[in-house]
Write an enzyme that holds these catalytic residues in place. Structure first.
Site, short mmCIF file in Angstrom:
data_model
loop_
_atom_site.label_atom_id
_atom_site.label_comp_id
_atom_site.label_asym_id
_atom_site.label_seq_id
_atom_site.Cartn_x
_atom_site.Cartn_y
_atom_site.Cartn_z
N CYS A 476 0.87 -1.17 0.00
CA CYS A 476 0.00 0.00 0.00
C CYS A 476 0.91 1.22 0.00
O CYS A 476 2.00 1.18 -0.56
CB CYS A 476 -0.96 -0.03 1.19
SG CYS A 476 -0.14 0.05 2.78
N ILE A 477 0.52 2.30 0.64
CA ILE A 477 1.30 3.53 0.55
C ILE A 477 2.64 3.41 1.28
O ILE A 477 3.66 3.92 0.81
CB ILE A 477 0.49 4.71 1.13
CG1 ILE A 477 -0.70 5.00 0.22
CG2 ILE A 477 1.36 5.97 1.23
CD1 ILE A 477 -1.56 6.13 0.71
#
Length: 533
Positions: A476-477
């Protein structure tokens, strides 16, 4: 039971991760819309008359219109992004099938309403069914929930049928070509059911949103605290999406159009000069204004406390770590690099941090600050606060942030000293083993694609347990998300020496390694050595 739980964790984490692609575009488009609409508004051009020039007006209007792309086509972007993110192979086919399924569902809804003789211009019918224009189709606006349902169904169909074999006479329609076909058929059937269940289901969501609205400023408080508490297990994206894009976060009519969700309301009102200011205030209670106390003040104060509590001999070594964490937080709105420095050593301190984030939301709501957008960073403050004029009360944010800075600094400094918390720089540097000494050498001498900035992908993979320990790999981020054969093979201390901020072992098979903003490069480098999706 254990396998079911692990599969559910993997699915929910993967689903939350897929939200990031459209949300990242949404954040960028929001900035474009904010700059364009503010610099072309009468309030700004009256003071800066040179902006009234035709060239400036055209540029800023173009920026505002470009910013609308994510807002106007948000549901279909989620319908495409979810199967794209969940698919492990042939992602392009999955994304294409997501669009096909979304269109087929809405065309089926249109067919049902037309066959039933529903008048698309009748206000009572519009209110009962939630009729709206969806990608050019008169359909029922199911918003984010409908898009998520389409994405999940298509991802299941893609996994099940992408290798479908057909009889020789129909072989042309087999394999990957069958995925959009079965998606169109399945979602078309499901679309016929939507007019039967959506009015009731939407009523439940509306009632939930009204219930949260009746809690006043405590609604944003519990939302902000809940987002932080869900962050360690990576499920906060789902909570945030519910408030941003569904009636749970509010609903209303803006410039004649019905709009659902706090972020959608904010963007719609930002683009509508006739929107009452009071409506804008209510639309932003669950948005970035509530984060700014902590993101611009609190966590930088915590970082300074950790720096001052570190041993003087260790301060030069941790300075870069803390500074990069503060920059990611203040400029990028990414908090994990700082939060995970104290989450595992003092979970109770993280709980208090969650309460303080909630109080930031509550304070912004009480004081009537309405800045909006998604990230809570200094860019949001400038674009959606300062540039929009004093009616946003942007000038209160530095004051609130200063209070939170002092609170976090003294609280963290007291806690670290009082309980001897092992924050960065509090331990003596461990003696490096022979294996640890080999890692930097691999980073210097290894192939370029296996070195992601300061991170040595070869060494990180070895610390995870090797390629044979990884079933699935994604990111994810800020974190690597993995399903592994055995979580006990993951060497947490070594991963931290190699630059990881933290390691979360959700169960015996699901592991997350918090890297930071460079996680995509690390994941891509590891993926070249691991034959998984």
């Amino acid at each position: 039971m254990q396998k079911t739980k692990a599969a559910l964790w993997e699915f929910l984490q993967g689903l939350g991760k897929t939200f990031m692609l459209p949300v990242a575009l949404l954040a960028f488009c929001g900035i474009m819309l904010g700059i364009g609409s503010s610099l072309s508004s009468d309030a700004v051009t009256d003071n800066l008359t040179f902006l009234r020039g035709e060239g400036f007006h055209l540029v800023f209007t173009w920026m505002a219109n470009t910013g609308l792309v994510a807002f106007q086509f948000l549901p279909v972007m989620f319908a495409i992004a979810i199967p794209l993110g969940l698919a492990r192979e042939d992602k392009g086919v999955a994304a294409f099938s997501g669009f096909v399924g979304f269109a087929a569902m809405n065309l089926a809804v249109n067919f049902y309403l037309t066959a039933k003789g529903v008048d698309f211009d009748d206000e009572r019918a519009i209110a009962h069914y939630g009729i709206a224009d969806v990608i050019g189709i008169q359909s029922i606006d199911t918003g984010l929930l409908g898009a998520v349902a389409v994405g999940i169904v298509v991802s299941v169909l893609h996994r099940r049928f992408r290798g479908q074999r057909m009889p020789d006479a129909l072989a042309f329609f087999g394999g990957l070509r069958f995925v959009p076909i079965v998606s169109a058929l399945t979602l078309s059937v499901l679309g016929l059911l939507i007019p039967l269940v959506w009015p009731t289901f939407n009523g439940w969501i509306t009632d939930l949103g009204r219930g949260i609205g009746h809690t006043g400023v405590f609604g944003p408080f519990f939302f902000g605290m809940g987002e932080v508490l869900l962050r360690p297990i990576g499920l906060h994206h789902i909570l945030v999406a519910m408030f941003r894009f569904t009636d749970v976060g509010g609903a209303g009519t803006v410039c004649g159009d019905h709009v659902s969700g706090a972020l959608n309301l904010f963007y719609a009102q930002l683009n509508c000069s006739d929107a009452p200011t009071g409506d804008v205030t209510s639309a932003t209670h669950f948005l970035s204004q509530g984060k700014m106390a902590v993101y611009l003040g609190g966590l930088p104060g915590a970082a300074l406390a950790m720096y001052h509590c570190a041993k003087k001999s260790m301060r030069p070594e941790i300075k870069a770590l803390l500074v990069s964490g503060v920059v990611a937080c203040v400029v990028g709105g990414i908090t994990e690099p700082l939060e995970f420095l104290f989450l595992f050593i003092a979970p109770w301190l993280y709980l208090l941090h969650a309460v303080l984030v909630g109080l930031g939301f509550l304070t912004a709501a009480v004081l009537g600050v309405f800045i909006g957008n998604t990230d809570g960073n200094v860019i949001d403050w400038l674009v959606f606060g300062v540039l929009q004029g004093t009616t946003t009360k942007w000038y209160l944010i530095p004051v609130i942030a200063a209070v939170w800075f002092a609170a976090y600094y003294f609280l963290f400094r007291w806690a670290i000293v009082r309980f001897d918390l092992r924050t960065p720089g509090r331990d003596e540097p461990a003696e490096e083993t022979e294996g640890d000494e080999a890692a930097p050498q691999a980073a210097d001498e290894g192939p370029r694609e296996l070195v992601a900035g300061k991170y040595d992908a070869v060494a990180i993979l070895d610390a995870i347990g090797g390629a044979d320990n990884i079933r699935s790999l994604d990111n994810c981020i800020t974190r690597l998300r993995m399903t592994v054969e055995d979580a006990e093979r993951v060497d947490e201390p070594r991963l931290k020496k190699l630059g990881a901020v933290g390691v979360i072992k959700l169960d015996a098979h699901n592991v997350q390694v918090i890297i930071g903003p460079q996680v995509q490069s690390v994941k891509d480098a590891i993926a070249t050595m691991v034959p998984v999706g």
